[in-house]
Design an enzyme around this catalytic site. Sequence first.
Site, mmCIF file in Angstrom:
data_model
loop_
_atom_site.group_PDB
_atom_site.id
_atom_site.type_symbol
_atom_site.label_atom_id
_atom_site.label_comp_id
_atom_site.label_asym_id
_atom_site.label_seq_id
_atom_site.Cartn_x
_atom_site.Cartn_y
_atom_site.Cartn_z
ATOM 1 C CE LYS A 174 -2.000 3.452 2.437
ATOM 2 N NZ LYS A 174 -1.647 4.351 1.364
ATOM 3 C CD GLU A 256 13.701 2.369 9.691
ATOM 4 O OE1 GLU A 256 14.154 3.457 10.098
ATOM 5 O OE2 GLU A 256 14.196 1.281 10.001
ATOM 6 C CB CYS A 290 13.218 10.439 7.053
ATOM 7 S SG CYS A 290 14.178 9.395 5.974
ATOM 8 C CD GLU A 392 9.708 14.445 10.434
ATOM 9 O OE1 GLU A 392 8.593 13.967 10.671
ATOM 10 O OE2 GLU A 392 10.624 13.803 9.893
HETATM 11 P P1 NAD Z 1 2.339 9.304 7.010
HETATM 12 O O1 NAD Z 1 2.593 8.667 8.323
HETATM 13 O O2 NAD Z 1 1.257 10.313 6.928
HETATM 14 O O3 NAD Z 1 1.954 8.202 5.924
HETATM 15 C C1 NAD Z 1 2.813 7.113 5.631
HETATM 16 C C2 NAD Z 1 1.984 5.980 5.063
HETATM 17 O O4 NAD Z 1 1.097 5.500 6.078
HETATM 18 C C3 NAD Z 1 1.089 6.384 3.887
HETATM 19 O O5 NAD Z 1 1.065 5.335 2.943
HETATM 20 C C4 NAD Z 1 -0.273 6.543 4.535
HETATM 21 O O6 NAD Z 1 -1.340 6.350 3.651
HETATM 22 C C5 NAD Z 1 -0.227 5.440 5.580
HETATM 23 N N1 NAD Z 1 -1.167 5.606 6.707
HETATM 24 C C6 NAD Z 1 -1.668 6.764 7.207
HETATM 25 N N2 NAD Z 1 -2.512 6.490 8.226
HETATM 26 C C7 NAD Z 1 -2.515 5.149 8.385
HETATM 27 C C8 NAD Z 1 -3.170 4.277 9.293
HETATM 28 N N3 NAD Z 1 -4.014 4.717 10.234
HETATM 29 N N4 NAD Z 1 -2.934 2.940 9.198
HETATM 30 C C9 NAD Z 1 -2.082 2.468 8.267
HETATM 31 N N5 NAD Z 1 -1.427 3.254 7.369
HETATM 32 C C10 NAD Z 1 -1.645 4.584 7.430
HETATM 33 O O7 NAD Z 1 3.742 9.899 6.506
HETATM 34 P P2 NAD Z 1 4.059 10.702 5.163
HETATM 35 O O8 NAD Z 1 3.510 12.096 5.307
HETATM 36 O O9 NAD Z 1 3.681 9.912 3.978
HETATM 37 O O10 NAD Z 1 5.658 10.748 5.210
HETATM 38 C C11 NAD Z 1 6.368 11.662 5.946
HETATM 39 C C12 NAD Z 1 6.878 11.052 7.234
HETATM 40 O O11 NAD Z 1 7.629 9.889 6.953
HETATM 41 C C13 NAD Z 1 7.839 11.964 7.988
HETATM 42 O O12 NAD Z 1 7.547 11.931 9.352
HETATM 43 C C14 NAD Z 1 9.207 11.345 7.718
HETATM 44 O O13 NAD Z 1 10.184 11.609 8.670
HETATM 45 C C15 NAD Z 1 8.865 9.905 7.662
HETATM 46 N N6 NAD Z 1 9.897 9.169 6.945
HETATM 47 C C16 NAD Z 1 10.761 8.394 7.668
HETATM 48 C C17 NAD Z 1 11.781 7.701 7.028
HETATM 49 C C18 NAD Z 1 12.726 6.820 7.806
HETATM 50 O O14 NAD Z 1 13.387 5.997 7.197
HETATM 51 N N7 NAD Z 1 12.846 6.973 9.103
HETATM 52 C C19 NAD Z 1 11.901 7.790 5.635
HETATM 53 C C20 NAD Z 1 11.011 8.596 4.941
HETATM 54 C C21 NAD Z 1 10.005 9.271 5.599
#
Ligand code: NAD
Length: 502
Positions: A174, A256, A290, A392
């Site tokens: 997903k 992550e 990130c 962040e």
């Molecule tokens: P997000 O948490 O909003 O979404 C990430 C994914 O989770 C998306 O596919 C989203 O549809 C899904 N999602 C959202 N709610 C959910 C739920 N209730 N149940 C299951 N899945 C759900 O994050 P984003 O805005 O897409 O990405 C940005 C974030 O990702 C930042 O905080 C960034 O630091 C982090 N990030 C971390 C790393 C790492 O390796 N540590 C790498 C890239 C991004």
Amino acid sequence: MEFKNLINGEWKPSSNGKYSENRNPASWNEDLIGKFPLSTEEDVNEAVKAARQAYKKWRLIPAPKRGDVLKEVGDIMFARKDEIAFEMTREMGKVFAETKGDTQEGIDTAYYAASEGRRLFGMNAPSELANKMNLSFRIPIGVAGIITPWNFPMAIPTWKIFPALVCGNTVVFKPAEITPKTANTLVQIIDEAMKKVLGKEYIPGVINLVHGKGSVVGEALLASKEVDLISFTGSTLVGRRINEVGGRELKRVSLELGGKNAQIVMPDANMDLALDAVLWGAFGTTGQRCTATSRLILHNDIHDKFVEKLVERVKKLKLGYGNDKGVDVGPCVSEAQRNTVDEYVQIGLKEDKAKMLTGGKFAKEGNLAKGWFYEPTIFVDVKPNHRIAKEEIFGPVLSVLKCSDLDNAIEILNDTEYGLSSSIFTNNVNDAFKAVRDIQAGITYINGATIGAEAHMPFGGVKATGNGHREGGWTVYEFYSEWKAVYIDYSGKLQRAQIDNY
Ligand code: NAD
């Protein structure tokens, strides 16, 4: 164009027939990329059922052959690299050179995964008893639910899907709602490679793709009893929710999450190098990595001069559509993300004594008005307790803090709930080693920017950045496999166990 899900080897629309639009963040009203399924729980359950069925056969394909599929995936990605990068820039905004890098990370991960198919080493140990042999093997786990963010729409899914497949698991993927096209291309390539390498042995349902919202598709994956493990990259907020549900259901969960990464610059450092690094670390990918450099910790002795040069350089950064030549910084990924950035800038302006030196507003000159552009922004005199030093932001905003010595710099760097990446610029070898020892982060660079990862090295963070697992390298293969111990007794008698004989 209407795109589809891949379920059980068949491209099909969502069961409710609904779609969401995918648009270019640099040219929102003028460039519609496509419509992608807003899938339902029913679609997820169908994909999970297909993956469960496919698992019975996929786990029996020899691991080196599973690796051959990944080799083919890498080859196809390599041949299509520029096209993938162009489309990725179109859907999420970062500049072409960076989307090429994102794609290359996927290619490197594919070739690494291919070679791992010939390793997946087990271990053995001498037995406590005579005429008995002890072995241990890695075995696959089952169905992997993969949930990914939008900022590395190719690299992050490959970090998860490739090792999952090589270890013998099947996948329901997903992707983020904002970057469905890159996900579509990746899954189409995996399916093509499966068909080519396996021929008549092709197994539908080994890789499934279900587009849609986190609150529906993500939650359905979490809720499914037939999903054995979840690998998630995204925000700490959603990560906590996934850990809660996963914990209750006894799913294996890899998280992550967010970061608040810092670069330290000591007075003995190469200043030009440190300057190049912070420009790249803070404003590359529009600050939406990130591992982005969100805090810059400058020694008092060099602070004023360094900041002066930095502001000069930042003002010269060229904003624009990332597929145009000469552009340094693309747009924020969405209107909502740009609004979040602006909210943090307003918070910064109210923080006690913090000063904004450049940026701080929507960029609207000429064609920039068509997209979600924000001017690269720098705050100085930020204190460790300010919200812009702690939370962040995920955008082109850099907070500069002052430090008095190495211990003070490390104390400031560690004063955050996160612990992903970190960097120190110094030519003092003793300070460098102390920093390696004392910085609380999963990644520390000496004389390098906070951003960047190598496919064969462990990637991940400490504290609220994750739950202890790592992506990348050999470490991720631990997550996607379990250990089985095997005892072979060739004594011809019932030896019982050592504890029963002593
Ligand atoms: P997000 O948490 O909003 O979404 C990430 C994914 O989770 C998306 O596919 C989203 O549809 C899904 N999602 C959202 N709610 C959910 C739920 N209730 N149940 C299951 N899945 C759900 O994050 P984003 O805005 O897409 O990405 C940005 C974030 O990702 C930042 O905080 C960034 O630091 C982090 N990030 C971390 C790393 C790492 O390796 N540590 C790498 C890239 C991004």
